[in-house]
Design an enzyme around this catalytic site. Structure first.
Site, PDB file in Angstrom:
ATOM      1  N   GLY A   1      15.023 -10.523 -39.771  1.00  0.00           N
ATOM      2  CA  GLY A   1      16.075 -11.462 -40.194  1.00  0.00           C
ATOM      3  C   GLY A   1      17.280 -11.399 -39.271  1.00  0.00           C
ATOM      4  O   GLY A   1      18.429 -11.545 -39.716  1.00  0.00           O
TER       5      GLY A   1
ATOM      6  N   GLY B   1      20.173 -14.082 -39.217  1.00  0.00           N
ATOM      7  CA  GLY B   1      20.982 -14.316 -40.418  1.00  0.00           C
ATOM      8  C   GLY B   1      22.429 -13.898 -40.204  1.00  0.00           C
ATOM      9  O   GLY B   1      22.797 -13.397 -39.128  1.00  0.00           O
ATOM     10  N   GLN B   2      23.252 -14.083 -41.244  1.00  0.00           N
ATOM     11  CA  GLN B   2      24.686 -13.800 -41.106  1.00  0.00           C
ATOM     12  C   GLN B   2      24.935 -12.343 -40.704  1.00  0.00           C
ATOM     13  O   GLN B   2      25.752 -12.063 -39.831  1.00  0.00           O
ATOM     14  CB  GLN B   2      25.420 -14.100 -42.426  1.00  0.00           C
TER      15      GLN B   2
ATOM     16  N   TYR C   1      17.239 -13.808 -57.346  1.00  0.00           N
ATOM     17  CA  TYR C   1      17.747 -13.000 -56.230  1.00  0.00           C
ATOM     18  C   TYR C   1      18.090 -11.584 -56.727  1.00  0.00           C
ATOM     19  O   TYR C   1      17.717 -10.581 -56.108  1.00  0.00           O
ATOM     20  CB  TYR C   1      18.988 -13.703 -55.681  1.00  0.00           C
TER      21      TYR C   1
ATOM     22  N   LYS D   1      16.446  -7.911 -55.922  1.00  0.00           N
ATOM     23  CA  LYS D   1      17.234  -6.780 -55.390  1.00  0.00           C
ATOM     24  C   LYS D   1      16.977  -5.519 -56.216  1.00  0.00           C
ATOM     25  O   LYS D   1      16.796  -4.432 -55.662  1.00  0.00           O
ATOM     26  CB  LYS D   1      18.726  -7.117 -55.397  1.00  0.00           C
TER      27      LYS D   1
HETATM   28  C1  AKB Z   1      25.222 -14.189 -51.916  1.00  0.00           C
HETATM   29  O1  AKB Z   1      26.265 -14.759 -52.244  1.00  0.00           O
HETATM   30  O2  AKB Z   1      24.085 -14.547 -52.269  1.00  0.00           O
HETATM   31  C2  AKB Z   1      25.322 -12.946 -51.058  1.00  0.00           C
HETATM   32  C3  AKB Z   1      25.353 -11.698 -51.880  1.00  0.00           C
HETATM   33  C4  AKB Z   1      26.599 -11.280 -52.543  1.00  0.00           C
HETATM   34  O3  AKB Z   1      24.364 -11.040 -51.995  1.00  0.00           O
HETATM   35  N1  AKB Z   1      26.476 -13.034 -50.217  1.00  0.00           N
END
Ligand code: AKB
Length: 315
Positions: free
Chosen positions: A8, A11-12, A142, A146
């Site tokens: 990745g 990515g940022q 998400y 995690k």
């Molecule tokens: C997002 O906003 O999805 C990310 C994070 C806080 O994981 N920057």
């Protein structure tokens, strides 16, 4: 760390992590990989680069066999808002792809860095001074991904002795590459708009506090953690880290110290607002400080001054 593979890398975080690692460990010792055919930023050029889909275990394994890294930084992933729009994609990339990477780290005996997030917390987590060890019932795919990876990384350390390490990143603010598909992205876009138009319409509402950090502190933190004495690490895979907590009014006030006429207005996006509301307002990062010396340097005003100066040169 002597030889590092980063997934990745466009990515940022990857776009700044690659030049940072190359400066510290030598350009030829850091292999940048991403789905895209070439580096997206000039800073990431000047060292080995390879196209790699983390879901392609065969190609990933061949890459490891050839490059022989001692450490994998697994940065490939889909961010929170994009993940809520496409939960299956979020699971496939963020869990299945990460599991491929973790399993290959075991096979090739590399250390493994995984970027968790404030998204690993949820509505039932205490929101103020959120403890290191607390309730984790996230309400986004998400966040579910995690937490899954935090647990899997712990498991691989306990079961196989794999050197897994990681942090829970807050929103990251940087000038080199734009974030894409996150909930905290507004805190980057606001600086661009402040310079271009002198105004910004926020999709996150007034009074919504989230943890944030400037990219140089994030890069220092990950290197410090990966170089830390393993005997001192109790938590390993999910250290809370943060440098500041602000709401849209707070960042606007900081920008006004440099651009007095700057105006903020609101057009709240219900999906991203719901995600932000489910996340902590401010993290307790004492475990990171005590176990490996985490010490961010940038507060909101120092970050704003640097962001505006750097962006002014670029746009
Ligand atoms: C997002 O906003 O999805 C990310 C994070 C806080 O994981 N920057």
């Amino acid at each position: 760390m002597k030889r590092i593979l980063v997934t990745g890398s466009n990515g940022q975080i990857g776009a700044e992590l690659i030049p940072h690692l190359r400066k510290l460990y030598g350009a030829e010792n850091v292999l940048a990989t991403d789905l895209q055919p070439k580096p997206l930023t000039a800073a990431s050029e000047g060292g080995p680069y390879q196209t790699l889909d983390v879901l392609d275990a065969g190609a990933f394994s061949e890459t490891l066999k050839r490059f022989r890294p001692d450490t994998i930084f697994h940065m490939a992933g889909v961010l929170s808002a994009k993940g809520e729009a496409n939960p299956k994609l979020a699971w496939d990339v963020n869990v299945t792809g990460s599991y491929v990477a973790l399993e290959l780290a075991r096979e090739y005996k590399t250390s493994f860095f995984f970027p968790s997030s404030i998204a690993a917390f949820g509505p039932s987590t205490p929101h103020a001074n959120t403890p290191q060890d607390t309730i984790q019932r996230p309400s986004t795919m998400y966040g579910v991904a995690k937490v899954t990876m935090e647990l899997l990384c712990d498991y691989y350390h306990l079961k196989y002795g794999l050197d897994t390490r990681g942090v829970r990143f807050p929103g990251l603010i940087s000038y080199a590459a734009l974030p894409g598909g996150g909930t905290t992205d507004y805190a980057v876009h606001i600086y661009y708009e402040a310079l271009k138009t002198g105004r910004y319409t926020s999709y996150i509402g007034k009074g919504t506090f989230m943890d944030m950090m400037y990219m140089p502190d994030a890069l220092d933190a990950v290197v410090k953690l990966m170089e830390a004495d393993p005997a001192k690490l109790v938590h390993r895979n999910s250290f809370n880290i943060t440098a500041m907590s602000f709401d849209p009014e707070g960042i606007a006030a900081s920008i006004r110290k440099h651009i007095p006429g700057f105006a903020i207005s609101y057009d709240v996006d219900p999906m991203r607002q719901a995600i932000a509301d489910s996340w902590p307002d401010s993290l307790d990062c004492s475990a990171a400080r005590d176990e490996w010396g985490f010490e961010p340097k940038y507060d909101l005003d120092r970050m704003t001054a640097d962001m505006l100066a750097r962006l002014k040169e670029r746009i």
